[in-house]
Design an enzyme around this catalytic site. Sequence first.
Site, PDB file in Angstrom:
ATOM      1  N   LYS A 116       0.811  -1.225   0.000  1.00  0.00           N
ATOM      2  CA  LYS A 116       0.000   0.000   0.000  1.00  0.00           C
ATOM      3  C   LYS A 116       0.843   1.273   0.000  1.00  0.00           C
ATOM      4  O   LYS A 116       0.420   2.296  -0.529  1.00  0.00           O
ATOM      5  CB  LYS A 116      -0.926   0.001   1.209  1.00  0.00           C
ATOM      6  CG  LYS A 116      -2.061  -0.985   1.090  1.00  0.00           C
ATOM      7  CD  LYS A 116      -2.983  -0.725   2.254  1.00  0.00           C
ATOM      8  CE  LYS A 116      -4.206  -1.554   2.198  1.00  0.00           C
ATOM      9  NZ  LYS A 116      -5.108  -1.175   3.277  1.00  0.00           N
ATOM     10  N   GLU A 200      -1.556   7.912   8.215  1.00  0.00           N
ATOM     11  CA  GLU A 200      -2.406   8.776   7.388  1.00  0.00           C
ATOM     12  C   GLU A 200      -3.256   9.648   8.297  1.00  0.00           C
ATOM     13  O   GLU A 200      -3.572   9.248   9.420  1.00  0.00           O
ATOM     14  CB  GLU A 200      -3.367   7.899   6.583  1.00  0.00           C
ATOM     15  CG  GLU A 200      -3.208   7.996   5.086  1.00  0.00           C
ATOM     16  CD  GLU A 200      -4.163   7.037   4.389  1.00  0.00           C
ATOM     17  OE1 GLU A 200      -3.712   6.391   3.455  1.00  0.00           O
ATOM     18  OE2 GLU A 200      -5.346   6.937   4.788  1.00  0.00           O
ATOM     19  N   HIS A 235     -14.411  -1.659   9.798  1.00  0.00           N
ATOM     20  CA  HIS A 235     -13.829  -1.269   8.509  1.00  0.00           C
ATOM     21  C   HIS A 235     -14.152  -2.263   7.402  1.00  0.00           C
ATOM     22  O   HIS A 235     -13.467  -2.319   6.389  1.00  0.00           O
ATOM     23  CB  HIS A 235     -12.310  -1.092   8.605  1.00  0.00           C
ATOM     24  CG  HIS A 235     -11.872  -0.133   9.650  1.00  0.00           C
ATOM     25  ND1 HIS A 235     -12.298   1.172   9.691  1.00  0.00           N
ATOM     26  CD2 HIS A 235     -11.065  -0.287  10.726  1.00  0.00           C
ATOM     27  CE1 HIS A 235     -11.769   1.777  10.725  1.00  0.00           C
ATOM     28  NE2 HIS A 235     -11.022   0.914  11.389  1.00  0.00           N
ATOM     29  N   ARG A 291      -8.736  -7.071  -8.284  1.00  0.00           N
ATOM     30  CA  ARG A 291      -9.524  -8.302  -8.399  1.00  0.00           C
ATOM     31  C   ARG A 291     -10.996  -7.939  -8.559  1.00  0.00           C
ATOM     32  O   ARG A 291     -11.339  -6.763  -8.511  1.00  0.00           O
ATOM     33  CB  ARG A 291      -9.375  -9.129  -7.131  1.00  0.00           C
ATOM     34  CG  ARG A 291      -9.748  -8.297  -5.906  1.00  0.00           C
ATOM     35  CD  ARG A 291      -9.816  -9.092  -4.640  1.00  0.00           C
ATOM     36  NE  ARG A 291      -9.690  -8.285  -3.468  1.00  0.00           N
ATOM     37  CZ  ARG A 291     -10.648  -7.596  -2.877  1.00  0.00           C
ATOM     38  NH1 ARG A 291     -11.852  -7.579  -3.392  1.00  0.00           N
ATOM     39  NH2 ARG A 291     -10.431  -6.891  -1.790  1.00  0.00           N
TER      40      ARG A 291
HETATM   41  P1  ADP Z   1      -8.236  -2.534   4.091  1.00  0.00           P
HETATM   42  O1  ADP Z   1      -7.438  -2.723   2.837  1.00  0.00           O
HETATM   43  O2  ADP Z   1      -7.621  -3.146   5.298  1.00  0.00           O
HETATM   44  O3  ADP Z   1      -9.688  -2.869   3.897  1.00  0.00           O
HETATM   45  P2  ADP Z   1      -8.571   0.323   3.552  1.00  0.00           P
HETATM   46  O4  ADP Z   1      -7.398   1.205   3.438  1.00  0.00           O
HETATM   47  O5  ADP Z   1      -9.226  -0.102   2.265  1.00  0.00           O
HETATM   48  O6  ADP Z   1      -8.177  -0.963   4.409  1.00  0.00           O
HETATM   49  O7  ADP Z   1      -9.676   1.010   4.479  1.00  0.00           O
HETATM   50  C1  ADP Z   1     -10.837   0.340   4.889  1.00  0.00           C
HETATM   51  C2  ADP Z   1     -11.757   1.287   5.625  1.00  0.00           C
HETATM   52  O8  ADP Z   1     -11.063   1.862   6.756  1.00  0.00           O
HETATM   53  C3  ADP Z   1     -12.243   2.476   4.828  1.00  0.00           C
HETATM   54  O9  ADP Z   1     -13.362   2.195   4.027  1.00  0.00           O
HETATM   55  C4  ADP Z   1     -12.555   3.465   5.945  1.00  0.00           C
HETATM   56  O10 ADP Z   1     -13.773   3.149   6.580  1.00  0.00           O
HETATM   57  C5  ADP Z   1     -11.448   3.213   6.949  1.00  0.00           C
HETATM   58  N1  ADP Z   1     -10.290   4.121   6.714  1.00  0.00           N
HETATM   59  C6  ADP Z   1      -9.141   3.829   6.061  1.00  0.00           C
HETATM   60  N2  ADP Z   1      -8.325   4.897   6.017  1.00  0.00           N
HETATM   61  C7  ADP Z   1      -8.964   5.902   6.646  1.00  0.00           C
HETATM   62  C8  ADP Z   1      -8.652   7.281   6.911  1.00  0.00           C
HETATM   63  N3  ADP Z   1      -7.495   7.835   6.539  1.00  0.00           N
HETATM   64  N4  ADP Z   1      -9.569   8.007   7.591  1.00  0.00           N
HETATM   65  C9  ADP Z   1     -10.750   7.470   7.983  1.00  0.00           C
HETATM   66  N5  ADP Z   1     -11.097   6.197   7.754  1.00  0.00           N
HETATM   67  C10 ADP Z   1     -10.224   5.406   7.098  1.00  0.00           C
END
Ligand code: ADP
Length: 490
Positions: A116, A200, A235, A291
């Site tokens: 990532k 982040e 999440h 995917r």
């Molecule tokens: P994963 O790959 O583990 O699923 P993601 O980066 O796709 O993680 O994030 C999944 C979820 O986590 C997002 O849809 C959101 O709800 C939350 N999230 C991720 N990054 C942030 C952020 N910077 N601020 C707020 N919520 C976040």
Amino acid sequence: MIKKILIANRGEIALRIMRACRELGMTSVGVYSEADKDALFARYADEACCIGPAPASMSYLDMEKVIGAAIKSGADAIHPGYGFLAENAKFALACEKQEITFIGPSSRVLELMGDKVAARREMVKAGVPVAPGSDGCVSGFDDARRIAARIGYPVILKPSGGGGGIGMTVVFAEDELQKALESTQAIAGNTFGLADVYVEKYLENPRHVEFQILGDAKGNIVHLGERECSIQRRHQKLIEESPSTALNDKLRKEMGQVAVNAAKWVGYQGAGTVEFLLSEGKFYFLEVNARVQVEHPVTEMVTGIDIVKEQIKIASGLPLKVTQKQIRINGCAIECRINAEDPLDDFVPTPGKIRNYHCPGGAGIRVESGVYANYTIPPYYDPMISKLIAWGADRGEAIARMRRALYEYVITGVKTNLAFHKTVMENPRFVKGQLGTHFIDRETTLNEDMRALMEREKPLAEKLNRTEEKKKVAAIAAVGAVAQMYCRGR
Ligand code: ADP
């Protein structure tokens, strides 16, 4: 053209891919673990073989066994579905070496998107907006502290090799940072084999909006509009819809173009999703899912494009038949993930034996599932029972259809999250399209509403169970009675 496809997955997605094979006149080969010998997908496949014991590490995640089964069956391609080996660059490379077509992006793209931090860096180069944060992985506590102080609290710590929301930790103040960093690093190391973590800015209650893309071998890339996936727990997505109520045509065009640019920048081939968070009118890149996604059907319902068949055609070297201008979003589609889990007990999984099972139907309803009456949901994998998808000419009709379909759905024997979905479909803010990733936490009456609904359904649930004990499975009566609850509850 591909002739025979091994499906390296299980459950509803395996069945979904096998159905696409059948429509394309291709032969499907299923692989299953010992725990899945009675699963529908293992029976539906044109050919099937058992590849090992129940734990995924000894079956669905065992590359040698999967590739061995492909060679033995004479399959010329492997479709990995989602999860398991779907985004594993080593697996894609192993397929390439055996001259088996991996239905997905190249191993190079998978490797880049799987990291990532590398993906984030690449996106910055491609001009894609990312949330403020670290340029790379944090080197230690001091580095993390410096970055957090610069971008301001709250911040979120994320494993670089992560997925499934695992290990992500929100930090609200500096005195929590060290402990959180250590814990995220430990989870990242244990789960993903890589302790790298990045930081982040944590956005308060953003919306999760993602774009479906398709790219062919000739470099043509289109997007199929967006999906909103803001209703999440831990999440993880529970309800998805397309289009999003948060986007107007202008923003859709802008975000769609950014998603296409991101895919072009890395030379993306196949189906993929560019995920963003949307907050106060601004959007930020989250990650690329290289995917097919669980929630792909909502896009299929509003665009009329069969994403799985497109994946197979692209992997066969065929060019995309549609241009961006030809893609139209028609109506609205919503998907509810029906899981064996207890929504009143922190959504803990509740696998077990399904007794009665009656699937909804009728206009605008689609069910993607791999279960049946008397099927036992094994405890080893994701406890998803099905995906219920409702399409309507507009969002109001899609919600109305989803509601009535939820009340047609009869699943007894295991606890499910049906009551959760019924409650959300009645929630005034959901109906108005006022969503955010904290929807479940912030809707403080959800549990109360769910309890009241279950209480109303209780006499019926007891009746259903009694019927079944006496082996009088009065499915039609049960379906009628549950469906009427919808009207009575109004
Ligand atoms: P994963 O790959 O583990 O699923 P993601 O980066 O796709 O993680 O994030 C999944 C979820 O986590 C997002 O849809 C959101 O709800 C939350 N999230 C991720 N990054 C942030 C952020 N910077 N601020 C707020 N919520 C976040």
